[in-house]
Motif scaffolding. Structure first.
Motif: not given
Length: 110
Positions: A12-19, A88-91, A99-100, A106-107
């Motif tokens: 989740c931390q990686k996903a937040r940072k990526w966003l 998680r995460p869910i966007l 999910t995940g 995501w890109e």
């Protein structure tokens, strides 16, 4: 966008940072404090993608064995009962639900 995560989760931390690095605006929601509701989960589908199959709670409750005998409604109810059962995460965007965190996926979709 709605970003549903568990703040202590490294994925989740990686996903937040990526966003954040992509400059994307999102509303963040802690899955442990505010679990997705049964209604949200039904809207987001598909159901099987939402179970955190590697989580301790999933294993403790022996859900791998129990899920095949459960109705879809029962599966939604159990998911809505505890955020730690939800992958998680869910966007959630206007067009899709991810999910995940898989950066390549995501890109492509964002």
């Amino acid at each position: 966008m709605l970003f549903v995560c568990y703040p202590k989760c490294t994925t989740c931390q990686k996903a937040r940072k990526w966003l954040q690095e992509k400059g994307m605006e999102f509303e963040e929601r802690d899955i442990k404090i505010q679990n997705p509701t049964k209604e949200e989960l039904k809207e987001w589908l598909p159901l099987k993608r939402f179970f955190n199959t590697s989580g301790m709670l999933y294993k403790e409750q022996k859900l791998k064995e129990r899920l095949p005998q459960m109705t879809e409604e029962e599966q939604y109810e159990i998911l809505a009962s505890d955020g730690m059962l939800v992958k998680r995460p869910i966007l959630v965007t206007q067009d899709t639900v991810l999910t995940g965190f898989k950066e390549k996926e995501w890109e492509e979709l964002l």
